[in-house]
Design an enzyme around this catalytic site. Sequence first.
Site, PDB file in Angstrom:
ATOM      1  N   ARG A 143      32.248   3.880   2.211  1.00  0.00           N
ATOM      2  CA  ARG A 143      33.142   5.019   2.477  1.00  0.00           C
ATOM      3  C   ARG A 143      34.511   4.812   1.841  1.00  0.00           C
ATOM      4  O   ARG A 143      35.063   5.727   1.219  1.00  0.00           O
ATOM      5  CB  ARG A 143      33.292   5.254   3.982  1.00  0.00           C
ATOM      6  CG  ARG A 143      32.034   5.786   4.637  1.00  0.00           C
ATOM      7  CD  ARG A 143      32.194   5.908   6.142  1.00  0.00           C
ATOM      8  NE  ARG A 143      32.475   4.598   6.723  1.00  0.00           N
ATOM      9  CZ  ARG A 143      33.311   4.389   7.738  1.00  0.00           C
ATOM     10  NH1 ARG A 143      33.954   5.380   8.302  1.00  0.00           N
ATOM     11  NH2 ARG A 143      33.495   3.185   8.205  1.00  0.00           N
ATOM     12  N   ASN A 162      29.951   7.823   8.249  1.00  0.00           N
ATOM     13  CA  ASN A 162      28.664   7.214   8.560  1.00  0.00           C
ATOM     14  C   ASN A 162      27.858   8.160   9.436  1.00  0.00           C
ATOM     15  O   ASN A 162      28.408   8.824  10.320  1.00  0.00           O
ATOM     16  CB  ASN A 162      28.853   5.894   9.299  1.00  0.00           C
ATOM     17  CG  ASN A 162      29.336   4.782   8.398  1.00  0.00           C
ATOM     18  OD1 ASN A 162      29.156   4.825   7.186  1.00  0.00           O
ATOM     19  ND2 ASN A 162      29.950   3.779   8.976  1.00  0.00           N
TER      20      ASN A 162
END
Length: 90
Positions: free
Chosen positions: A20, A38
């Site tokens: 990320r 996520n």
Amino acid sequence: MGNSCVKARVAGKVQGVWYRRSVQEQALRKGVTGYAKNLPDGCVEVLLCGDSEAVNQVATWLWQGPPDARVTHVELETLECHAPDSFICR
């Protein structure tokens, strides 16, 4: 070239490997806004909005990811453009 928004679902070894944050870095370098978060199933969802060419470049990079990631699948969905103000990791 215009603006575009795409939502991606990235599968593989993409959690716990700085995926990320790496997407965020790539997006900010290209002036792309959106988010990376996520998902409970181990995938990462990414929203990319901005200049179409920049969005395409970051979307292509999603297959690579950071060094410890192992991407097995990227599913892209084109959305109506509704560019957020920044790029955030959730």
